[in-house]
Design an enzyme around this catalytic site. Structure first.
Site, mmCIF file in Angstrom:
data_model
loop_
_atom_site.group_PDB
_atom_site.id
_atom_site.type_symbol
_atom_site.label_atom_id
_atom_site.label_comp_id
_atom_site.label_asym_id
_atom_site.label_seq_id
_atom_site.Cartn_x
_atom_site.Cartn_y
_atom_site.Cartn_z
ATOM 1 C CG HIS A 153 50.215 -77.574 -3.174
ATOM 2 N ND1 HIS A 153 49.912 -77.554 -4.565
ATOM 3 C CD2 HIS A 153 51.609 -77.692 -3.380
ATOM 4 C CE1 HIS A 153 50.710 -77.367 -5.304
ATOM 5 N NE2 HIS A 153 51.931 -77.532 -4.666
ATOM 6 C CB SER A 274 27.239 -69.703 18.371
ATOM 7 O OG SER A 274 26.246 -70.300 18.150
ATOM 8 C CE LYS A 280 30.758 -72.049 15.896
ATOM 9 N NZ LYS A 280 31.760 -72.611 14.630
ATOM 10 C CD GLU A 287 33.717 -66.207 9.452
ATOM 11 O OE1 GLU A 287 32.454 -66.011 9.544
ATOM 12 O OE2 GLU A 287 34.271 -66.971 10.510
#
Ligand code: ARG
Length: 457
Positions: A153, A274, A280, A287
């Site tokens: 979970h 970024s 970043k 992704e």
């Protein structure tokens, strides 16, 4: 090609919707291979003169060279790869070229070309999957004893090791390989010679062409031969499942690379910055692997939907098998390469993983197991007692190993000092020696077993 029955050219829009050369040109090498096998058989069976067959074969070999060098001129007016190749052959050797299509149709031809292409693709994917497994098993051996939280979970459940977690993916990719190999075994029958749909009156030898093209045998039913695309569907299913595995792993890398988790660091080579936020480091490769899984699953869905309503045998709908299959295989191949790179590249933050493994009362099961083993409590009662002890620790804001013996004894008076020997995360993982469990000695053994196996194939 069918000028006999037609008096005018197709409408421009007809040509546009009909032509497949834009994407099926990648079947060029397979098309030539199939034609070479076919013409050799025609000659041997006495259907085409040996001298004509030799000229045809010579022309085909020249075409193969032109395709390979990028010199071949593809024409949309010629619709597809089969007619492009045949028309070029006519340019090269004249009307003799017309003998090649004896006892053959584009229906069995495209089915053969596509099987050859998918079969090669499956072999390439198998090699890439083996390389990914090797990278994972290598890192697993390196981090066989590195403690991290195991989750259910997405909540800290029990401590495991990073090596054990990586080997879980080695198992998944092993199943993916066996699915591809299984699909390959079933697809390895040759449809060539089924002709349009009913077979042919010429005395062809389908066993010869099947063997020449590396198939185990010819397909048994001519109708099935030209209308079956199971081999594409099965390959896309295996590809979709494999993409799901890659996507789940990619999702974990995305999570692990967040400052909040901080379990792994991807090098500059696999991160992007970024344009506005200087702090970043984004895990774009992971992704994209996660995102591209959608395309692979989409290709499978797309072809299932194309096929579901088709009566036997060939309908032009089936030309729609190609773009999705080509894209899915290419996409999966790219994702496998990117994932292998990330696995080789990532640096785990071992102290952060270990710290997280110790939080969230991850050794509560060890405490309950001790109550069963040492005090002889039934597990359900041990579970209840442990729950109350966790409640106490939580009230006091400390971990289980920091809770005093007296506090534990206030719940179960028979608990002794010995309990502290099972509450550390290292002790917890070391105790998980059951077959397939996370004990570092197990993980080391498994990683070595996989590395030995992968060195063999
Ligand atoms: N380009 C076609 C395909 O990909 C080849 C088969 C054409 N056959 C036909 N009967 N029109 O399916």
């Amino acid at each position: 090609m069918w000028g006999g029955r037609f008096s005018s050219a197709p409408a421009a829009i007809m040509e546009e919707i009909n032509a497949s050369i834009e994407f099926d040109k990648r079947l060029g090498p397979q098309d030539v291979r199939g034609s070479l096998a076919h013409v050799a058989m025609l000659a041997e069976a006495g259907i085409v003169e040996k001298a004509d067959a030799a000229r045809i074969a010579e022309g085909l070999r020249q075409i193969a060279g032109e395709i390979e060098n990028g010199e071949f001129q593809f024409s949309r007016a010629l619709e597809d790869i089969h007619m492009n190749v045949e028309s070029r052959l006519a340019d090269l050797i004249g009307p003799t070229a017309g003998r090649l299509h004896t006892a053959r149709s584009r229906n069995d031809q495209v089915a053969t070309d596509m099987r050859l292409w998918v079969r090669d693709a499956v072999d390439d994917l198998d090699g890439q999957l083996a390389a990914l497994q090797h990278a994972l098993a290598t890192r697993a051996l390196e981090f066989a004893g590195a403690v991290m939280p195991g989750f259910t979970h997405l909540q800290s459940a029990q401590p495991v090791t990073f090596g054990h977690h990586l080997l879980a993916y080695v198992e998944m990719f092993g199943r993916d390989r066996s699915r591809f190999i299984d699909a390959r075994r079933r697809m390895n029958e040759c449809p060539l010679g089924a002709a349009a749909l009913a077979g042919t009156s010429f005395p062809i030898d389908r066993h010869q062409t099947a063997a020449a093209l590396g198939f185990d045998r010819p397909t048994a039913n001519s109708l099935d031969s030209v209308s079956d695309r199971d081999f594409v569907l099965e390959t896309l299913s295996a590809a979709a499942i494999c993409a799901v595995h890659l996507s789940r792993f990619a999702e974990e890398i995305v999570l692990w690379a967040t400052p909040q988790f901080g379990f792994v660091r991807l090098s500059d080579a696999f991160s992007t910055g970024s344009s506005i936020m200087p702090q970043k480091r984004n895990p774009d490769a992971a992704e994209l692997v996660r995102g591209k899984a959608g395309r692979v699953i989409g290709a499978l869905n797309g072809l299932l939907i194309v096929m579901k309503g088709l009566p036997l045998t060939y309908s032009k709908d089936m030309q729609e098998d190609k773009e999705g299959a080509f894209d899915a295989i290419q996409t999966l191949s790219l994702c496998l390469a990117a994932m292998t790179g990330m696995v080789q590249d990532l640096t785990p933050n071992l102290p952060a993983m270990r710290k997280a493994a110790g939080s969230g009362y991850a050794t509560a099961t060890d405490l309950a197991d001790w109550l069963v083993r040492v005090l002889g409590l039934p597990f359900r009662e041990a579970h209840h007692v442990t729950g109350r002890i966790v409640g106490l620790a939580s009230e006091k804001g400390v971990g289980l190993e920091k809770l005093s013996l007296e506090a534990m004894q206030s719940v179960e008076p028979r608990i002794t000092q010995e309990i502290f020997t099972v509450l550390g995360v290292e002790k917890s993982v070391r105790s998980r020696v059951s077959f397939g469990g996370t004990a570092p000695a197990n993980v080391r053994r498994e990683a070595r077993r996989w590395l030995r196996k992968l060195e063999r194939n």
